[in-house]
Design an enzyme around this catalytic site. Structure first.
Site, PDB file in Angstrom:
ATOM      1  N   HIS A   1      -8.710  -2.228  11.230  1.00 51.37           N
ATOM      2  CA  HIS A   1     -10.043  -2.738  10.921  1.00 51.37           C
ATOM      3  C   HIS A   1     -10.224  -3.078   9.445  1.00 51.37           C
ATOM      4  O   HIS A   1      -9.510  -2.594   8.580  1.00 51.37           O
ATOM      5  CB  HIS A   1     -11.099  -1.706  11.347  1.00 51.37           C
ATOM      6  CG  HIS A   1     -10.897  -0.355  10.745  1.00 51.37           C
ATOM      7  ND1 HIS A   1      -9.869   0.489  11.114  1.00 51.37           N
ATOM      8  CD2 HIS A   1     -11.595   0.303   9.790  1.00 51.37           C
ATOM      9  CE1 HIS A   1      -9.944   1.607  10.417  1.00 51.37           C
ATOM     10  NE2 HIS A   1     -10.972   1.518   9.603  1.00 51.37           N
TER      11      HIS A   1
ATOM     12  N   ALA B   1      -3.100   1.536   3.489  1.00 45.37           N
ATOM     13  CA  ALA B   1      -4.540   1.301   3.565  1.00 45.37           C
ATOM     14  C   ALA B   1      -5.122   0.962   2.198  1.00 45.37           C
ATOM     15  O   ALA B   1      -4.773   1.565   1.184  1.00 45.37           O
ATOM     16  CB  ALA B   1      -5.230   2.537   4.137  1.00 45.37           C
TER      17      ALA B   1
ATOM     18  N   ARG C   1       8.593   2.695  -1.827  1.00 40.64           N
ATOM     19  CA  ARG C   1       9.860   3.169  -1.297  1.00 40.64           C
ATOM     20  C   ARG C   1      10.384   2.233  -0.223  1.00 40.64           C
ATOM     21  O   ARG C   1       9.681   1.355   0.260  1.00 40.64           O
ATOM     22  CB  ARG C   1       9.769   4.587  -0.746  1.00 40.64           C
ATOM     23  CG  ARG C   1       8.907   4.806   0.463  1.00 40.64           C
ATOM     24  CD  ARG C   1       8.738   6.310   0.687  1.00 40.64           C
ATOM     25  NE  ARG C   1       7.917   6.617   1.827  1.00 40.64           N
ATOM     26  CZ  ARG C   1       8.390   6.825   3.053  1.00 40.64           C
ATOM     27  NH1 ARG C   1       9.679   6.725   3.291  1.00 40.64           N
ATOM     28  NH2 ARG C   1       7.574   7.142   4.049  1.00 40.64           N
TER      29      ARG C   1
END
Length: 201
Positions: free
Chosen positions: A99, A145, A168
């Site tokens: 979302h 996020a 990473r």
């Protein structure tokens, strides 16, 4: 494109644990990809169905996934709200979108629009992510996020931050991870490393 029930249902199984909203959006998306391209004398019906798709998915359900966007099989939509995808975006197979994410172009100094992103296969994209411009997100990448992605993302890397940077490299492709909680923890862990640097630094 030939009409096929398998084509329309290609995202059904992968969204069995998401929501009925995700399934409805993807059912309509796949069917509109077929019905929206019908030749004459069905062009009027095609136009009506495209308008119906836009009304239901964009106006009512709050997701902008244009019917003509090129999307590979097994797209997973989590928490379908506030998702915006430019129709020139290309999304590969087995990708996950969450979302409040925006994937699209940007306005250049001369007033023209840039190209849109190309998302590879098996890409995990977190919530509140912005991916803009003519960039490529490599296969098996993870976008943490809150990240703002304005540069290419290499294959099998985890990127976070604003602007996003590689933190990473993944040894195992996400497509080979059998434990969904392991994939979820990847995104949870990278979100803790995000920062609020300026996009234009």
């Amino acid at each position: 494109m030939n009409f096929s029930i398998n084509y329309i249902l290609q995202d059904w199984q992968v969204n069995q644990e998401t929501s009925s909203k995700s399934r409805l959006i993807l059912l309509m998306f796949r069917s509109t990809r077929i019905l929206g391209n019908l030749p004459a004398p069905f062009s009027l019906f095609s136009s009506f169905y495209r308008a119906l798709y836009q009304f239901v998915v964009e106006w009512i359900l709050g997701v902008e996934l244009p019917w003509d966007t090129q999307v590979g099989p097994n797209l997973k939509l989590l928490h379908c709200q506030g998702l915006v995808v430019n129709h020139e975006t290309i999304i590969g197979m087995n990708c996950t979108l969450r979302h409040s994410t925006t994937i699209g172009n940007k306005i250049l100094p001369d007033g023209t629009a840039s190209g849109s992103p190309k998302i590879g296969n098996n890409v995990e994209i977190g919530s509140n992510v912005v991916i803009i411009g003519p960039i490529t997100v490599g296969d098996n990448a993870v976008i943490g996020a809150g990240s703002v992605v304005v540069k290419d993302v290499p294959n099998r890397t985890v990127v976070v931050g604003n602007p996003a940077r590689v933190i990473r490299t993944l040894n195992t492709p996400l497509s080979l991870m059998n434990n969904e909680s392991q994939q979820a923890s990847e995104l949870a862990s990278v979100s803790n490393h995000s920062n609020t640097d300026s996009l234009y630094r």
